[in-house]
Design a protein around this motif. Structure first.
Motif, mmCIF file in Angstrom:
data_model
loop_
_atom_site.group_PDB
_atom_site.id
_atom_site.type_symbol
_atom_site.label_atom_id
_atom_site.label_comp_id
_atom_site.label_asym_id
_atom_site.label_seq_id
_atom_site.Cartn_x
_atom_site.Cartn_y
_atom_site.Cartn_z
ATOM 1 N N UNK A 4 16.651 -15.275 -4.009
ATOM 2 C CA UNK A 4 16.998 -14.228 -3.054
ATOM 3 C C UNK A 4 16.772 -12.889 -3.756
ATOM 4 N N UNK A 5 15.760 -12.138 -3.345
ATOM 5 C CA UNK A 5 15.317 -10.973 -4.107
ATOM 6 C C UNK A 5 15.367 -9.710 -3.260
ATOM 7 N N UNK A 6 15.913 -8.664 -3.867
ATOM 8 C CA UNK A 6 15.993 -7.345 -3.226
ATOM 9 C C UNK A 6 15.315 -6.354 -4.167
ATOM 10 N N UNK A 63 18.543 -11.685 -7.290
ATOM 11 C CA UNK A 63 18.076 -10.599 -8.151
ATOM 12 C C UNK A 63 17.886 -9.324 -7.347
ATOM 13 N N UNK A 64 18.193 -8.198 -7.988
ATOM 14 C CA UNK A 64 17.933 -6.881 -7.412
ATOM 15 C C UNK A 64 17.155 -6.058 -8.426
ATOM 16 N N UNK A 83 12.240 -6.394 0.684
ATOM 17 C CA UNK A 83 11.464 -5.425 -0.086
ATOM 18 C C UNK A 83 11.179 -4.163 0.715
ATOM 19 N N UNK A 84 10.736 -3.127 -0.007
ATOM 20 C CA UNK A 84 10.403 -1.851 0.609
ATOM 21 C C UNK A 84 8.908 -1.595 0.464
ATOM 22 N N UNK A 137 7.535 0.652 -1.099
ATOM 23 C CA UNK A 137 7.243 1.253 -2.397
ATOM 24 C C UNK A 137 7.190 0.247 -3.532
ATOM 25 N N UNK A 138 7.477 -1.007 -3.244
ATOM 26 C CA UNK A 138 7.529 -2.004 -4.319
ATOM 27 C C UNK A 138 6.201 -2.753 -4.436
ATOM 28 N N UNK A 139 6.123 -3.567 -5.462
ATOM 29 C CA UNK A 139 4.934 -4.382 -5.697
ATOM 30 C C UNK A 139 5.381 -5.827 -5.923
ATOM 31 N N UNK A 140 4.878 -6.734 -5.094
ATOM 32 C CA UNK A 140 5.230 -8.150 -5.200
ATOM 33 C C UNK A 140 3.963 -8.945 -5.495
#
Length: 301
Positions: free
Chosen positions: A288-290, A228-229, A252-253, A255-258
């Motif tokens: 596999x997540x981006x 997933x992206x 991840x960057x 700026x993201x929220x996990x």
């Protein structure tokens, strides 16, 4: 190499009243008769607006498409191409008032259109006795896709600004192993229920500014990989039961929220696994997540 027989047909189909959906009379727009020697149908459907329904029927005819207005038959186009043992059907469904509708207008309409707007209605009936590759494209409006009792080898769903719900309402698994399950959303929403019934080995999700919600289901029958992206939107995943080994790898960057599920432990750099995976890493479901500026949330059942 032998040349494939190609027949391109454009239909101005029948005006027979066939059924009703949400209180409207439906008229036959297109019908594909039984095709001898055809192993699979590759069906591409594109709708621009309104409400769309797709489900299985117990019928000899592989495909039947109904629409709300017989006056809009000429606005839609249908193309057929036979390639070896595969029948390809490309259906572009639209009413006269939406013939020129494009992506930019669909996004604007999703924010500013009134709730009492008149909608197109499309009903797509697929034979449960036929194998399919499905490529479903929705510009705006609502779509309900019920894959129960169908044999789908490949599935691709794209939403521009439409709200799409995919389910297996009869709780019956895909009649064949699915090679690829692909969903993509720009500004709309896609909701997937009971993904385990798809029997998909490769699952791909792409999120722009919209949202995708995936319910993995209460059971999982095979080792699968979910890639997933997420750009600036949201991806919400309801995980399978804790007995199913799951490993999650993130790119991840800042700026993201996990939001990780409670029972997952960090087992490497941006890598998380549940206890079932730690106990048995060989038989697992892999994510596999981006993610860029968006958010991803995992939730336990």
């Amino acid at each position: 190499m032998a040349k494939a027989l190609q027949n391109i047909l454009f239909f101005t189909s029948l005006s027979l009243i066939a059924s009703t959906v949400v209180g409207q009379e439906l008229h036959k727009h297109f019908e594909l008769k039984e095709a001898n020697g055809i192993d699979k149908i590759e069906l591409k459907v594109s709708t621009k607006a309104g409400k769309s329904f797709l489900n299985a029927v117990d019928a000899v005819e592989p495909l039947l498409i109904l629409g709300a207005s017989e006056n809009d038959v000429a606005a839609s186009s249908f193309r057929i191409e036979k390639l070896h043992n595969t029948q390809k059907v490309d259906a572009e469904l639209t009413c006269k008032s939406h013939m020129g509708l494009n992506f930019t207008e669909s996004v604007a309409n999703s924010f500013f259109s009134s709730s009492d707007q008149v909608h197109d209605i499309w009903q797509i009936n697929l034979s449960e006795n036929q194998a399919f590759d499905l490529n479903l494209n929705y510009l705006m409006g609502d779509a309900n896709v019920d894959l129960s009792r169908l044999a789908v080898e490949r599935l691709k769903i794209k939403s521009a600004s439409a709200d799409v719900k995919l389910s297996y309402k009869d709780a019956i698994m895909n009649r064949v192993a699915m090679d690829t399950f692909f969903v993509k959303v720009n500004f709309g929403n896609i909701e997937v229920k009971d993904l385990n019934y798809a029997l998909a080995k490769e699952i791909i999700a792409e999120v722009g500014f919209g949202a995708i919600s995936i319910d993995c289901g209460s059971d999982w029958k095979m080792n699968s990989r979910v890639t997933a992206s997420v750009g600036a939107g949201n991806l919400n995943i309801l995980l399978p039961p804790k007995e199913i080994p799951v490993i999650i790898r993130l790119n991840n960057s800042p700026l993201c929220n996990i939001k990780m599920a409670e029972n997952f432990e960090k087992i490497g750099h941006n890598t998380f696994g549940n206890q079932a995976y730690i106990d048995n890493p060989d038989e697992s479901m892999e994510f596999l997540l981006d993610v860029g500026m968006g958010s991803i949330a995992f939730k336990n059942r």
